[in-house]
Design a protein around this motif. Sequence first.
Motif, mmCIF file in Angstrom:
data_model
loop_
_atom_site.group_PDB
_atom_site.id
_atom_site.type_symbol
_atom_site.label_atom_id
_atom_site.label_comp_id
_atom_site.label_asym_id
_atom_site.label_seq_id
_atom_site.Cartn_x
_atom_site.Cartn_y
_atom_site.Cartn_z
ATOM 1 N N LYS A 145 6.767 2.143 12.555
ATOM 2 C CA LYS A 145 7.490 1.332 11.588
ATOM 3 C C LYS A 145 8.242 2.233 10.610
ATOM 4 O O LYS A 145 7.696 3.202 10.103
ATOM 5 N N ARG A 146 9.479 1.884 10.348
ATOM 6 C CA ARG A 146 10.300 2.662 9.421
ATOM 7 C C ARG A 146 10.030 2.207 7.991
ATOM 8 O O ARG A 146 9.797 1.045 7.737
ATOM 9 N N ILE A 147 10.095 3.153 7.082
ATOM 10 C CA ILE A 147 9.896 2.861 5.671
ATOM 11 C C ILE A 147 11.273 2.736 5.014
ATOM 12 O O ILE A 147 12.192 3.493 5.330
ATOM 13 N N SER A 148 11.424 1.760 4.135
ATOM 14 C CA SER A 148 12.714 1.554 3.479
ATOM 15 C C SER A 148 13.012 2.703 2.520
ATOM 16 O O SER A 148 12.106 3.388 2.037
ATOM 17 N N THR A 149 14.274 2.886 2.249
ATOM 18 C CA THR A 149 14.698 3.930 1.320
ATOM 19 C C THR A 149 14.109 3.689 -0.064
ATOM 20 O O THR A 149 13.662 4.636 -0.726
ATOM 21 N N LYS A 150 14.069 2.441 -0.484
ATOM 22 C CA LYS A 150 13.518 2.111 -1.802
ATOM 23 C C LYS A 150 12.031 2.475 -1.871
ATOM 24 O O LYS A 150 11.568 3.057 -2.849
ATOM 25 N N LYS A 151 11.289 2.149 -0.825
ATOM 26 C CA LYS A 151 9.858 2.448 -0.796
ATOM 27 C C LYS A 151 9.619 3.957 -0.753
ATOM 28 O O LYS A 151 8.743 4.476 -1.445
ATOM 29 N N LEU A 152 10.406 4.665 0.044
ATOM 30 C CA LEU A 152 10.280 6.117 0.136
ATOM 31 C C LEU A 152 10.591 6.778 -1.205
ATOM 32 O O LEU A 152 9.879 7.689 -1.640
ATOM 33 N N THR A 153 11.630 6.305 -1.867
ATOM 34 C CA THR A 153 12.002 6.842 -3.175
ATOM 35 C C THR A 153 10.910 6.563 -4.200
ATOM 36 O O THR A 153 10.562 7.442 -4.999
ATOM 37 N N THR A 154 10.358 5.376 -4.167
ATOM 38 C CA THR A 154 9.271 5.027 -5.082
ATOM 39 C C THR A 154 8.065 5.927 -4.831
ATOM 40 O O THR A 154 7.438 6.411 -5.780
ATOM 41 N N CYS A 155 7.751 6.171 -3.574
ATOM 42 C CA CYS A 155 6.644 7.087 -3.237
ATOM 43 C C CYS A 155 6.905 8.484 -3.790
ATOM 44 O O CYS A 155 5.999 9.121 -4.352
ATOM 45 N N ALA A 156 8.123 8.963 -3.641
ATOM 46 C CA ALA A 156 8.465 10.302 -4.126
ATOM 47 C C ALA A 156 8.354 10.387 -5.647
ATOM 48 O O ALA A 156 7.799 11.356 -6.179
ATOM 49 N N VAL A 157 8.850 9.384 -6.333
ATOM 50 C CA VAL A 157 8.790 9.374 -7.799
ATOM 51 C C VAL A 157 7.333 9.298 -8.263
ATOM 52 O O VAL A 157 6.922 10.017 -9.186
ATOM 53 N N LEU A 158 6.538 8.446 -7.623
ATOM 54 C CA LEU A 158 5.135 8.325 -8.012
ATOM 55 C C LEU A 158 4.347 9.599 -7.705
ATOM 56 O O LEU A 158 3.459 9.987 -8.465
ATOM 57 N N THR A 159 4.686 10.270 -6.610
ATOM 58 C CA THR A 159 4.026 11.540 -6.292
ATOM 59 C C THR A 159 4.352 12.582 -7.357
ATOM 60 O O THR A 159 3.458 13.301 -7.827
ATOM 61 N N ALA A 160 5.608 12.661 -7.738
ATOM 62 C CA ALA A 160 6.013 13.608 -8.792
ATOM 63 C C ALA A 160 5.317 13.274 -10.110
ATOM 64 O O ALA A 160 4.855 14.177 -10.826
ATOM 65 N N LEU A 161 5.222 11.995 -10.417
ATOM 66 C CA LEU A 161 4.541 11.570 -11.640
ATOM 67 C C LEU A 161 3.059 11.944 -11.592
ATOM 68 O O LEU A 161 2.500 12.442 -12.578
ATOM 69 N N ALA A 162 2.419 11.736 -10.461
ATOM 70 C CA ALA A 162 1.003 12.084 -10.320
ATOM 71 C C ALA A 162 0.784 13.582 -10.506
ATOM 72 O O ALA A 162 -0.162 14.005 -11.171
ATOM 73 N N LEU A 163 1.672 14.384 -9.926
ATOM 74 C CA LEU A 163 1.564 15.837 -10.090
ATOM 75 C C LEU A 163 1.777 16.240 -11.543
ATOM 76 O O LEU A 163 1.068 17.101 -12.064
ATOM 77 N N ALA A 164 2.750 15.629 -12.194
ATOM 78 C CA ALA A 164 3.020 15.941 -13.601
ATOM 79 C C ALA A 164 1.830 15.555 -14.486
ATOM 80 O O ALA A 164 1.434 16.321 -15.373
ATOM 81 N N LEU A 165 1.255 14.391 -14.240
ATOM 82 C CA LEU A 165 0.093 13.960 -15.027
ATOM 83 C C LEU A 165 -1.102 14.862 -14.784
ATOM 84 O O LEU A 165 -1.836 15.206 -15.712
#
Length: 170
Positions: A2-22
């Motif tokens: 199953k392909r992941i939407s661009t919006k979902k992928l972008t949200t995952c990337a932003v949340l990953t960066a936020l988790a690392l920053a926190l």
Amino acid sequence: MKRISTKKLTTCAVLTALALALSYAERWIPLTTLIALPGIKLGLANVVTLLALQILGRKEAAAILLVRCIFGSVFAGNVSALLYSLSGGTLALAVMVLLLQGTAFSIYGVSIAGAAAHNCGQIAAACAVVRSGAPISYLPPLLLLAILSGSINAYLADTVRRRIFQRTAS
């Protein structure tokens, strides 16, 4: 596959960066001066795990958790911490996934249970590393603090979800 939407992928990337920053920023919060427990943290990166579970789903939350644990350990220069991070994070995620399937627990109950599970996972890893049950004596105060950290994390995750993600969904 199953392909992941661009919006979902972008949200995952932003949340990953936020988790690392926190995770990184949390190193500068001197909780050990307030609470005499070495290595104690609020677990602010777990806000992101809880948020990801609510808005994306368990697979994406697991991917974010895995990437955060790996990169967090590498960036901190402490690859041995990966064992503790993964054991605590994986157990916390599993407990939160189970509790979110029903309606018996609020987001606060889910977060507190996740914080307690995280502590249990880390203590289990410590017992395995030192080949002793001695680290279990550290668990009671950690479980008490899980109530505080889980409540703070639930408040933060719920506030972000309501103010940002519900607004963008409309």
